[in-house]
Design an enzyme around this catalytic site. Structure first.
Site, PDB file in Angstrom:
ATOM      1  N   HIS A 182      19.356  22.099  -7.544  1.00  0.00           N
ATOM      2  CA  HIS A 182      20.029  20.966  -6.832  1.00  0.00           C
ATOM      3  C   HIS A 182      20.889  20.511  -4.954  1.00  0.00           C
ATOM      4  O   HIS A 182      21.454  21.271  -5.039  1.00  0.00           O
ATOM      5  CB  HIS A 182      21.643  20.591  -7.860  1.00  0.00           C
ATOM      6  N   CYS A 183      20.300  19.884  -5.028  1.00  0.00           N
ATOM      7  CA  CYS A 183      20.309  19.723  -3.201  1.00  0.00           C
ATOM      8  C   CYS A 183      21.321  18.334  -2.631  1.00  0.00           C
ATOM      9  O   CYS A 183      21.342  17.654  -3.080  1.00  0.00           O
ATOM     10  CB  CYS A 183      18.630  19.828  -2.815  1.00  0.00           C
ATOM     11  N   PRO A 184      22.602  18.893  -2.409  1.00  0.00           N
ATOM     12  CA  PRO A 184      22.939  18.016  -2.491  1.00  0.00           C
ATOM     13  C   PRO A 184      22.787  17.181  -0.448  1.00  0.00           C
ATOM     14  O   PRO A 184      23.280  16.172  -0.455  1.00  0.00           O
ATOM     15  CB  PRO A 184      24.785  18.522  -1.267  1.00  0.00           C
ATOM     16  N   ASN A 216      20.722  14.811  -2.437  1.00  0.00           N
ATOM     17  CA  ASN A 216      21.964  13.869  -3.331  1.00  0.00           C
ATOM     18  C   ASN A 216      20.179  13.641  -4.580  1.00  0.00           C
ATOM     19  O   ASN A 216      20.587  12.882  -5.671  1.00  0.00           O
ATOM     20  CB  ASN A 216      21.829  12.738  -3.305  1.00  0.00           C
TER      21      ASN A 216
END
Length: 354
Positions: A163-165, A168
Site C-alpha cells: 500500500h503506497c501513501p 493513496n
C-alpha cells in the site's frame, strides 16, 4: 447532552481522507511548481539561447507530462479484487465459523479439510505453511494466488505489492505497471532537471552576496563578455537553487526504489513475496512464478515493446491465475500468461477517487 456519534464518525472519516490525500496533493503541487520554475523562470528568463530554450523546454515538458500521466494512472486505476468465484456463500462462512474444537491441531485440520472442499474447483496453487488454503475472514473469500488483504484499503488485492501513501492506493495487479513507470520517469525527470539546471545553479550560487554574476553566454540579457553582468532576482535565484536541490535529492532517493522494482519485475516477484516467499504443495519457493526475464517483464509491461513505456495498457493475465515456473513453456502456462480461459474477469480498472 449526548454525543453525536454519526457526526463524529463522519468527521473522523473526513480527516482520514484529508490526511491520506495529502501526499498526493504534495506531489502534484511540487510537479506544478517545478514546471513553473523550469519553463517560466529558467527557460523563459535565464537562458538566452533560443535553441536551448526550445530544446530544454520541450524535453522537460515531455518528461513532465508522461510522469504526471503515469502518476494519475497509478492513483486512479484499481489494483483489482478477487472475483465472486472465490467468495464463500453465507452458508459456507457459517459452516466454517461453526468449527470449534479444543484441540488446536484438530481445529486446523478440520478447517483445512473444509477449505479444500470449498476451493476444489478453484485455480489455486499457493497455500499456508500448514498446507491449508489461504482464507480471508474479513472478506469471506479464499485468497487467489498472490492475493493479500490490505489493512488500509480493508479488502483483498490481486497480486498485492504494497500500500503506497504517495499514490493513496494499493499497488497491485491492475496498476503495478503504472507505478513502475511512475518511479522510472520520476528518476529520469529528476536526473534531467538536475543536470540541465546545474550550470545556472552554479552561476546563481556564485552570485549570492554579490548581487550579480559575471556574464555568461547561457544567461539572458548577455551578449558579450564585456557587457554589464546579468543580475539574478531573489525569485530567480531561489527557484534555480530549490529546483536543483529537490531534483537531485529525489533522483537519488527514487532511483534506488525504481531499480528495486525493476529487479522485482524481471524476477516476477512482489515486495511481499520477497519478504515472505509463497508456499506451494511442494513447499516454500521464492521463484515459484519466475518464467525467465523476458516473460516476467512481459507479464507486467505487456507483449508489445512499443507500449512498454506508455501507461496505456494493463499487465497480462487475469490477476488471480498465474503460470508457474514448473509449467513454463507448456500450453497451460501460455494460456495463463495471456489470461485466456480464466475463471472470471477482474472488475473495473478505473476508480472515481484520488
Amino acid at each position: 447532552m449526548p454525543r453525536q456519534r454519526p457526526s463524529n464518525c463522519l468527521m473522523v472519516n473526513l480527516c482520514a481522507r484529508c490526511v491520506s490525500g495529502f501526499p498526493v496533493v504534495f506531489v502534484v503541487g511540487l510537479l506544478l511548481w517545478s514546471y513553473y520554475a523550469y519553463v517560466v523562470v529558467l527557460c523563459g528568463q535565464l537562458i538566452g539561447s533560443l535553441l536551448e530554450k526550445i530544446l530544454l523546454g520541450a524535453v522537460f515538458t515531455i518528461l513532465w507530462a508522461v510522469l504526471l500521466w503515469s502518476y494519475y494512472k497509478a492513483i486512479n486505476t484499481l489494483p483489482g479484487e478477487p472475483p465472486e468465484q472465490f467468495r464463500l456463500s453465507d452458508t459456507q462462512i457459517a459452516e466454517y465459523d461453526a468449527l470449534d474444537m479444543e484441540d488446536k491441531t484438530e481445529l486446523i485440520d478440520a478447517r483445512k479439510e473444509l477449505l479444500d472442499r470449498f476451493g476444489a474447483d478453484l485455480p489455486l496453487h499457493t497455500r499456508l505453511p500448514s498446507g491449508s488454503l489461504r482464507y480471508c475472514a474479513p472478506c469471506g473469500i479464499i485468497k487467489p494466488d498472490r492475493t493479500h488483504h490490505c489493512s488500509m484499503c480493508k479488502k483483498c488485492v490481486l497480486k498485492m505489492d504494497h500500500h503506497c501513501p504517495w499514490v493513496n492506493n494499493c499497488v497491485g495487479f491492475g496498476n503495478y505497471k503504472f507505478f513502475v513507470l511512475f518511479l522510472l520517469y520520476t528518476t529520469v525527470f529528476c536526473l534531467f532537471t538536475a543536470f540541465s539546471t546545474l550550470p545556472t545553479f552554479i552561476a546563481s550560487w556564485g552570485s549570492m552576496g554579490l548581487g550579480h554574476h559575471s556574464s555568461h553566454s547561457r544567461h539572458a540579457n548577455t551578449t558579450t563578455p564585456t557587457e554589464t553582468p546579468f543580475e539574478f532576482s531573489t525569485t530567480q535565484r531561489l527557484s534555480v537553487i530549490f529546483l536543483f536541490f529537490l531534483s537531485a535529492v529525489f533522483c537519488l532517493s527514487v532511483s534506488f526504489l525504481a531499480i528495486y522494482h525493476l529487479y522485482l519485475t524481471a524476477s516476477n516477484m512482489t515486495t511481499l513475496e520477497q519478504g515472505r516467499p509463497a508456499y506451494f504443495s511442494y513447499g516454500k519457493d521464492l521463484r515459484g512464478f519466475d518464467l525467465g526475464h523476458r516473460k516476467n517483464i512481459q507479464q507486467v509491461l505487456g507483449e508489445d515493446v512499443l507500449l512498454w513505456f506508455l501507461p496505456i495498457s494493463r499487465s497480462l493475465g487475469s490477476g488471480y491465475e498465474f503460470p508457474l515456473r514448473q509449467k513454463c513453456g507448456t500450453d497451460e502456462g501460455e494460456r495463463l500468461l495471456v489470461g485466456e480461459g480464466a475463471v472470471g474477469a477482474m472488475s473495473g480498472e478505473e476508480s472515481d477517487h484520488v
